[in-house]
Scaffold this motif. Structure first.
Motif, PDB file in Angstrom:
ATOM      1  N   THR A 154      -1.709  -1.698  -3.367  1.00 15.04           N
ATOM      2  CA  THR A 154      -2.083  -0.683  -4.340  1.00 15.04           C
ATOM      3  C   THR A 154      -1.923  -1.312  -5.718  1.00 15.04           C
ATOM      4  N   GLU A 155      -2.936  -1.158  -6.568  1.00 11.77           N
ATOM      5  CA  GLU A 155      -2.901  -1.745  -7.906  1.00 11.77           C
ATOM      6  C   GLU A 155      -2.385  -0.705  -8.896  1.00 11.77           C
ATOM      7  N   LEU A 156      -1.342  -1.074  -9.641  1.00  9.41           N
ATOM      8  CA  LEU A 156      -0.712  -0.168 -10.612  1.00  9.41           C
ATOM      9  C   LEU A 156      -0.772  -0.789 -12.000  1.00  9.41           C
ATOM     10  N   ARG A 157      -0.890   0.065 -13.032  1.00 11.56           N
ATOM     11  CA  ARG A 157      -0.737  -0.369 -14.428  1.00 11.56           C
ATOM     12  C   ARG A 157       0.494   0.340 -14.983  1.00 11.56           C
ATOM     13  N   ILE A 158       1.368  -0.397 -15.604  1.00  9.97           N
ATOM     14  CA  ILE A 158       2.604   0.164 -16.121  1.00  9.97           C
ATOM     15  C   ILE A 158       2.325   0.797 -17.482  1.00  9.97           C
ATOM     16  N   LYS A 159       2.557   2.102 -17.555  1.00 14.98           N
ATOM     17  CA  LYS A 159       2.330   2.826 -18.809  1.00 14.98           C
ATOM     18  C   LYS A 159       3.496   2.653 -19.759  1.00 14.98           C
ATOM     19  N   VAL A 214      -2.001   4.706 -11.164  1.00 10.54           N
ATOM     20  CA  VAL A 214      -2.688   4.056 -10.053  1.00 10.54           C
ATOM     21  C   VAL A 214      -4.098   3.701 -10.502  1.00 10.54           C
ATOM     22  N   ILE A 215      -4.406   2.407 -10.492  1.00  7.93           N
ATOM     23  CA  ILE A 215      -5.746   1.952 -10.864  1.00  7.93           C
ATOM     24  C   ILE A 215      -6.651   1.957  -9.641  1.00  7.93           C
ATOM     25  N   ASN A 216      -6.161   1.366  -8.551  1.00 11.45           N
ATOM     26  CA  ASN A 216      -6.933   1.302  -7.316  1.00 11.45           C
ATOM     27  C   ASN A 216      -5.966   1.520  -6.157  1.00 11.45           C
ATOM     28  N   PRO A 217      -6.125   2.601  -5.380  1.00 12.60           N
ATOM     29  CA  PRO A 217      -5.149   2.897  -4.332  1.00 12.60           C
ATOM     30  C   PRO A 217      -5.195   1.973  -3.123  1.00 12.60           C
ATOM     31  N   LEU A 218      -6.311   1.264  -2.904  1.00 12.62           N
ATOM     32  CA  LEU A 218      -6.396   0.375  -1.753  1.00 12.62           C
ATOM     33  C   LEU A 218      -7.134  -0.901  -2.129  1.00 12.62           C
ATOM     34  N   VAL A 219      -6.397  -2.000  -2.197  1.00 17.26           N
ATOM     35  CA  VAL A 219      -6.956  -3.316  -2.491  1.00 17.26           C
ATOM     36  C   VAL A 219      -6.600  -4.215  -1.322  1.00 17.26           C
ATOM     37  N   HIS A 273       0.823  -1.213   0.000  1.00 16.84           N
ATOM     38  CA  HIS A 273       0.000   0.000   0.000  1.00 16.84           C
ATOM     39  C   HIS A 273       0.857   1.263   0.000  1.00 16.84           C
ATOM     40  N   MET A 274       0.576   2.143  -0.961  1.00 16.82           N
ATOM     41  CA  MET A 274       1.272   3.428  -1.071  1.00 16.82           C
ATOM     42  C   MET A 274       0.318   4.515  -0.602  1.00 16.82           C
ATOM     43  N   LYS A 275       0.696   5.208   0.463  1.00 17.32           N
ATOM     44  CA  LYS A 275      -0.158   6.265   0.998  1.00 17.32           C
ATOM     45  C   LYS A 275      -0.105   7.484   0.086  1.00 17.32           C
ATOM     46  N   ASP A 276      -1.102   8.344   0.209  1.00 11.72           N
ATOM     47  CA  ASP A 276      -1.192   9.612  -0.520  1.00 11.72           C
ATOM     48  C   ASP A 276      -1.213   9.402  -2.031  1.00 11.72           C
ATOM     49  N   THR A 277      -1.924   8.396  -2.507  1.00 13.09           N
ATOM     50  CA  THR A 277      -2.119   8.217  -3.948  1.00 13.09           C
ATOM     51  C   THR A 277      -3.616   8.201  -4.234  1.00 13.09           C
ATOM     52  N   GLN A 278      -3.979   8.757  -5.385  1.00  8.89           N
ATOM     53  CA  GLN A 278      -5.374   8.766  -5.816  1.00  8.89           C
ATOM     54  C   GLN A 278      -5.490   7.970  -7.108  1.00  8.89           C
ATOM     55  N   GLU A 279      -6.713   7.560  -7.403  1.00 12.02           N
ATOM     56  CA  GLU A 279      -6.972   6.815  -8.621  1.00 12.02           C
ATOM     57  C   GLU A 279      -6.691   7.691  -9.835  1.00 12.02           C
TER      58      GLU A 279
END
Length: 105
Positions: A96-101, A64-69, A24-30
Motif C-alpha cells: 500500500t502506498e502512503l504519503r505522510i501528511k 493512502v495514495i494507492n491501496p494496492l501496488v 498491504h493494508m486491507k479495507d483502505t480506499q484511495e
C-alpha cells in the motif's frame, strides 16, 4: 523533524511529504487518512525523544495514495547438483502506498 513508526510489524522512518510502501493494508480506499500511534522515536531538530516503548501523544498522519501496488517479481529457485532436483517458485508482494501528511509530537 522525523519519527520512527511501526506499521504492520515493520519500522519506518517517517518525514512529512515522503512516500512509504508498506505491506498491504486491507479495507483502505484511495484518499483515506490513516493515523499510526505506535511512534517509537521522534527527532525534533536534533533533540531526540525515545519512547518506552512508545512516545506519549505522538502520532503520524498519512494519506493512502494507492491501496494496492504490486512489487517486483521474486524468483525462488532451488537446485541440488547431480541429483536431478530443481524447484522453481516465485511471488509478487502486495504493498500500500502512503504519503505522510504530518508528524505530530
Amino acid at each position: 523533524m522525523y519519527a520512527i513508526v511501526e506499521i504492520n510489524g515493520q519500522q519506518f522512518k517517517a518525514e512529512q511529504g515522503k512516500k512509504l510502501f508498506v505491506h498491504h493494508m486491507k479495507d483502505t480506499q484511495e484518499g483515506q487518512a490513516v493515523e499510526f500511534e505506535k511512534v517509537l522515536l521522534v527527532d525534533k531538530d536534533g533533540s531526540i525523544e525515545v519512547g518506552a516503548p512508545t512516545v506519549d501523544g505522538a502520532k503520524v498522519v498519512c494519506e493512502v495514495i494507492n491501496p494496492l501496488v504490486k512489487g517486483d517479481k521474486v524468483i525462488v529457485f532451488k537446485m541440488k547438483r547431480r541429483k536431478d532436483y530443481r524447484k522453481k517458485n516465485g511471488h509478487r508482494a502486495q504493498f500500500t502506498e502512503l504519503r505522510i501528511k504530518e508528524v505530530i509530537a
